[in-house]
Scaffold this active site. Structure first.
Site, mmCIF file in Angstrom:
data_model
loop_
_atom_site.group_PDB
_atom_site.id
_atom_site.type_symbol
_atom_site.label_atom_id
_atom_site.label_comp_id
_atom_site.label_asym_id
_atom_site.label_seq_id
_atom_site.Cartn_x
_atom_site.Cartn_y
_atom_site.Cartn_z
ATOM 1 N N HIS A 151 -6.866 -30.089 15.670
ATOM 2 C CA HIS A 151 -6.769 -30.073 14.546
ATOM 3 C C HIS A 151 -7.344 -28.389 14.415
ATOM 4 C CE1 HIS A 151 -6.987 -33.665 13.545
ATOM 5 N NE2 HIS A 151 -6.087 -33.598 12.400
ATOM 6 N N ILE A 152 -8.926 -27.811 14.560
ATOM 7 C CA ILE A 152 -9.254 -26.557 14.630
ATOM 8 C C ILE A 152 -9.103 -25.759 15.622
ATOM 9 C CG2 ILE A 152 -11.251 -25.726 15.024
ATOM 10 C CD1 ILE A 152 -13.135 -28.402 14.228
ATOM 11 N N THR A 230 -17.592 -22.489 19.119
ATOM 12 C CA THR A 230 -18.048 -23.544 17.627
ATOM 13 C C THR A 230 -18.058 -25.063 17.100
ATOM 14 O OG1 THR A 230 -15.486 -23.258 17.102
ATOM 15 C CG2 THR A 230 -17.728 -21.429 15.703
ATOM 16 N N SER A 231 -18.007 -24.903 18.547
ATOM 17 C CA SER A 231 -18.035 -27.128 18.847
ATOM 18 C C SER A 231 -19.090 -27.679 19.158
ATOM 19 C CB SER A 231 -16.429 -26.910 20.412
ATOM 20 O OG SER A 231 -15.573 -26.958 19.466
ATOM 21 N N ARG A 232 -19.243 -27.561 20.039
ATOM 22 C CA ARG A 232 -20.187 -28.595 20.820
ATOM 23 C C ARG A 232 -21.474 -27.518 22.122
ATOM 24 N NH1 ARG A 232 -20.571 -30.444 17.199
ATOM 25 N NH2 ARG A 232 -20.419 -32.928 16.512
ATOM 26 N N ASP A 256 -22.043 -20.695 17.732
ATOM 27 C CA ASP A 256 -22.494 -22.239 16.800
ATOM 28 C C ASP A 256 -23.476 -23.232 17.372
ATOM 29 O OD1 ASP A 256 -22.783 -21.608 13.889
ATOM 30 O OD2 ASP A 256 -21.230 -24.139 14.046
ATOM 31 N N GLU A 261 -29.847 -28.028 20.534
ATOM 32 C CA GLU A 261 -30.051 -27.752 19.744
ATOM 33 C C GLU A 261 -31.425 -28.456 18.545
ATOM 34 O OE1 GLU A 261 -26.236 -27.328 18.242
ATOM 35 O OE2 GLU A 261 -26.055 -29.222 17.047
ATOM 36 N N HIS A 300 -25.573 -24.113 13.724
ATOM 37 C CA HIS A 300 -24.441 -25.435 13.342
ATOM 38 C C HIS A 300 -24.009 -25.066 12.246
ATOM 39 C CE1 HIS A 300 -23.137 -29.520 15.216
ATOM 40 N NE2 HIS A 300 -22.111 -28.851 14.190
ATOM 41 N N ALA A 302 -20.543 -23.705 11.202
ATOM 42 C CA ALA A 302 -19.544 -23.770 11.637
ATOM 43 C C ALA A 302 -19.014 -24.488 9.888
ATOM 44 C CB ALA A 302 -18.476 -24.335 12.582
ATOM 45 N N PHE A 303 -19.284 -25.750 9.823
ATOM 46 C CA PHE A 303 -18.621 -26.768 8.722
ATOM 47 C C PHE A 303 -19.075 -26.170 7.690
ATOM 48 C CE2 PHE A 303 -21.951 -28.837 7.143
ATOM 49 C CZ PHE A 303 -23.319 -28.510 7.701
#
Ligand code: NAD
Length: 338
Positions: A151-152, A230-232, A256, A261, A300, A302-303
């Site tokens: 999706h991303i 920006t994933s994990r 991100d 984290e 974190h 980005a969302f």
């Protein structure tokens, strides 16, 4: 009918009333903070959590009445799925809510790096209106490697298409229709890493993707490569990233997400460890990554847009309501329907 006891954590203050109104058929407690293990209520039947909540065996043991977990996220690597399956507790996620939102953040990191936006702004705010030393680079004609075309990744490719870049991608499940539609080429991961000026990661954290970017393959990347994640955090071996930045093999990183984290955002979690908090803090590679002059690190985030958060809450509430009617949806402990 008896109302189910729900406990939702990390709900933004602005969304508390909205959430309460939509959850009127449940006994709901809401907090804008992460949960503390000791304070969890053993009567909780439905737990709503965000990615920074680590759901391990101790949490399941503390909640003997737990029936379902709603995670306010796409990723679910923070939940012990094996334990959930053993206890037959569905873990319901939000499969899509912000593919455009997260891709926009990854693009923002690329654009900020390419035009030295942060150094430029800082200089001007310090009273110096001089552009020398702030020379950036064109995206046009650069090769951008997209790892993961779900999706991303899809949105990322769509957005990048407007910048006249050459796009290559790697995914173990290539979508050839998409490649034709958006005019990009699938290549092997090795080829992608060797040929890309910018590498952007859009894959889930799984045992097979953990540290997929490591010292061995960073050495095979183009000198001066830019890495966007920006994933994990766990997709990148932190020591390798630090090595790449310090040797200059990696010119810059837009990050991100960090592997550890939760210790950065909530240093109090360090006290759960069986060692001196300060020692752990000092030894965290993440702090070196954050402090490095050639990184941009966001928390974190980005969302995090108004529109995306509302979509997350709406789907999570729909997940809870479906479960309460015996029609469980988005349960990641079950094989995904294609
Ligand atoms: P998705 O499931 O739609 O796409 C993931 C893609 O990765 C799929 O096409 C899959 O085939 C591919 N993939 C799986 N294993 C792979 C491997 N070994 N190598 C390359 N590709 C592989 O997921 P998505 O919605 O695009 O989200 C991607 C990730 O982004 C999520 O798993 C989540 O961890 C992360 N995310 C981060 C934020 C944030 O705020 N930073 C927000 C949402 C999602």
């Amino acid at each position: 009918m008896k109302k189910l006891n729900c406990a939702f954590y990390n709900i933004l203050p602005d969304l508390k009333t909205y959430t309460r109104n939509k959850m009127s058929g449940f006994n709901l407690t809401i907090s804008d903070k992460p949960f503390e293990l000791e304070k969890l209520d053993s009567k909780t039947e439905i737990l709503g959590i965000f990615v920074e909540a680590k759901i391990d065996k101790k949490v399941f043991q503390k909640l003997p009445n737990l029936k379902m977990i709603a995670t306010f996220s796409t990723g679910y690597d923070h939940v012990d799925l094996k334990e959930a399956k053993k206890r037959k507790i569905p873990i319901c996620n939000v499969p899509t809510y912000g593919e455009n939102t997260v891709a926009q953040h990854a693009m923002a990191l690329i654009l900020a790096i390419s035009k030295k936006i942060f150094a430029s702004t800082k200089r001007v705010k310090e009273g110096n209106f001089d552009y020398h030393g702030l020379c950036g680079f064109d995206l046009k004609d650069k090769t951008v490697g997209i790892v993961g075309t779900g999706h991303i990744g899809y949105y990322m490719i769509k957005m990048l298409s407007g910048f006249d870049v050459n796009i290559i991608a790697y995914d173990p499940f290539p979508n050839t229709k998409l490649a034709k539609e958006l005019n990009f080429k699938y290549v092997s991961l090795n080829k992608l890493l060797a040929e890309s000026d910018i590498v952007s990661l859009h894959v889930p954290l799984l045992p097979q993707t953990t540290h997929m970017i490591n010292k061995r393959n960073i050495k095979k990347m183009k000198p001066g490569v830019i890495i966007i994640n920006t994933s994990r955090g766990g997709l990148i071996e932190p020591e390798a990233l630090v090595w790449g930045l310090e040797t200059g093999h990696i010119a810059s990183a837009g990050i991100d997400v960090l592997e550890e984290e939760r210790y950065i955002s909530h240093p109090e979690f360090l006290f759960e460890q069986n060692c001196q908090a300060q020692d752990v803090k000092d030894s965290l590679m993440e702090n070196i990554i954050i402090d490095h002059p050639n990184t941009i690190v966001t928390p974190h985030n980005a969302f995090n847009t108004t529109e995306a958060i509302k979509r997350i809450i709406d789907t999570s509430i729909a997940n809870v309501k479906a479960f309460s009617k015996g029609e469980t949806q988005n349960d990641v402990t079950k094989p995904r329907k294609k």
